[in-house]
Scaffold this active site. Structure first.
Site, PDB file in Angstrom:
ATOM      1  N   ASN A   1      -7.334  -3.434  14.546  1.00  0.00           N
ATOM      2  CA  ASN A   1      -8.722  -3.717  14.206  1.00  0.00           C
ATOM      3  C   ASN A   1      -8.842  -4.877  13.224  1.00  0.00           C
ATOM      4  O   ASN A   1      -9.900  -5.131  12.665  1.00  0.00           O
ATOM      5  CB  ASN A   1      -9.417  -2.468  13.642  1.00  0.00           C
ATOM      6  CG  ASN A   1      -8.793  -1.990  12.341  1.00  0.00           C
ATOM      7  OD1 ASN A   1      -7.835  -2.570  11.834  1.00  0.00           O
ATOM      8  ND2 ASN A   1      -9.340  -0.918  11.788  1.00  0.00           N
TER       9      ASN A   1
ATOM     10  N   ASP B   1       0.812  -1.208   0.000  1.00  0.00           N
ATOM     11  CA  ASP B   1       0.000   0.000   0.000  1.00  0.00           C
ATOM     12  C   ASP B   1       0.848   1.263   0.000  1.00  0.00           C
ATOM     13  O   ASP B   1       2.069   1.217   0.169  1.00  0.00           O
ATOM     14  CB  ASP B   1      -0.930   0.006   1.220  1.00  0.00           C
ATOM     15  CG  ASP B   1      -0.255  -0.480   2.500  1.00  0.00           C
ATOM     16  OD1 ASP B   1       0.957  -0.237   2.655  1.00  0.00           O
ATOM     17  OD2 ASP B   1      -0.923  -1.098   3.338  1.00  0.00           O
TER      18      ASP B   1
ATOM     19  N   GLU C   1      -9.637  -2.233   5.589  1.00  0.00           N
ATOM     20  CA  GLU C   1     -10.297  -1.960   6.853  1.00  0.00           C
ATOM     21  C   GLU C   1     -11.529  -2.853   7.042  1.00  0.00           C
ATOM     22  O   GLU C   1     -12.050  -3.426   6.073  1.00  0.00           O
ATOM     23  CB  GLU C   1     -10.735  -0.494   6.892  1.00  0.00           C
ATOM     24  CG  GLU C   1      -9.594   0.503   6.779  1.00  0.00           C
ATOM     25  CD  GLU C   1      -8.843   0.694   8.087  1.00  0.00           C
ATOM     26  OE1 GLU C   1      -9.010  -0.137   8.999  1.00  0.00           O
ATOM     27  OE2 GLU C   1      -8.085   1.662   8.197  1.00  0.00           O
TER      28      GLU C   1
ATOM     29  N   HIS D   1      -7.045  -5.233  10.375  1.00  0.00           N
ATOM     30  CA  HIS D   1      -6.797  -4.954   8.965  1.00  0.00           C
ATOM     31  C   HIS D   1      -5.466  -5.552   8.506  1.00  0.00           C
ATOM     32  O   HIS D   1      -4.532  -5.685   9.281  1.00  0.00           O
ATOM     33  CB  HIS D   1      -6.869  -3.442   8.656  1.00  0.00           C
ATOM     34  CG  HIS D   1      -5.713  -2.635   9.159  1.00  0.00           C
ATOM     35  ND1 HIS D   1      -5.837  -1.709  10.163  1.00  0.00           N
ATOM     36  CD2 HIS D   1      -4.409  -2.576   8.781  1.00  0.00           C
ATOM     37  CE1 HIS D   1      -4.669  -1.126  10.376  1.00  0.00           C
ATOM     38  NE2 HIS D   1      -3.784  -1.643   9.548  1.00  0.00           N
TER      39      HIS D   1
END
Length: 243
Positions: free
Chosen positions: A136, A67, A143, A138
């Protein structure tokens, strides 16, 4: 799924680096999928040490990163391009033309996503994908969502992710709100996946990712479905996983 237990961060880094170096030694022109962040810094440091000793040769290796932040060029100290150059690429004998990241400054980010997909296909796919894990759940910048993202796409970063990454910026307000990231399908198409996790803060989510339901609300849970997943985690990260 294979879980490799490490005693601490340093041990996790060394064990994970062993898998990456073995991939390079076994296939000198392999394609490595790389990640950024604090978890993988020790892995890159270990690879540099082995390169300096003459134990590993990166001259034929190609890399594709997961990314990049939207709006940041590779010269920006907060970009992942800058991170990779600073923490790995400039210290080894890899050809810069073989090092690929999404272009966060592209005028048309949707077109850049398609271009990145085509690039990975032209390289023949990813032999080994290195991953960290967000608090979380990811992976990359995928996400929690109502469905699993497929291929490379533009994502709106959650507040929790931006807050977690704020330590690398002057303030949370400076953290970009968007990024370009490989999708879950693209990650899962890697021939091997190496998931590295460190620290007590990741213990709960690691247990959910590896042994909870496979749901897009926990993107990393899809890794349970990969036939060649290796997890390298330290004792703190494995605190809630017994056996």
């Amino acid at each position: 799924m294979k879980i490799i237990r490490a005693t601490d961060y340093r041990d996790m880094s060394r064990k994970a680096a062993n898998f990456l170096s073995a991939q390079v030694i076994l296939k000198e022109n392999c394609v490595l999928g790389l990640a950024t962040g604090s978890t993988v810094l020790g892995i890159y440091e270990q690879l540099i040490q082995w390169y300096n000793k003459g134990d590993i040769d990166f001259s034929a290796v190609s890399t594709v990163n997961l990314d990049e932040y939207a709006g940041l060029s590779s010269e920006d100290p907060n970009s992942y391009g800058y991170y990779m150059n600073t923490n790995l690429f400039r210290h080894i004998n890899i050809d810069p033309r073989r090092c690929h990241l999404p272009d966060g400054t592209a005028a048309d980010l949707t077109a850049e996503c398609l271009h990145y997909e085509e690039l990975i296909q032209q390289l023949g796919g990813i032999d080994m994908q290195l991953l960290g894990l967000g608090e979380n759940g990811h992976i990359g910048f995928n996400e929690p969502h109502q469905s699993f993202a497929q291929m490379t796409h533009v994502v709106e970063l959650s507040e929790s992710t931006r807050a977690a990454n704020a330590r690398f910026f002057s303030s949370e307000e400076d953290v970009p709100k968007q990024a370009v990231t490989m999708g879950v399908k693209r990650i899962m198409q890697a021939r091997r996946i190496l998931l590295c996790v460190s620290g007590q803060r990741k213990a709960r989510i690691l247990k959910e990712v590896l042994f909870g339901p496979v749901i897009p609300a926990i993107p990393g849970s899809i890794l349970q479905m990969h036939p060649r997943l290796t997890v390298v985690a330290d004792a703190d990260a494995l605190a809630e996983i017994r056996g």
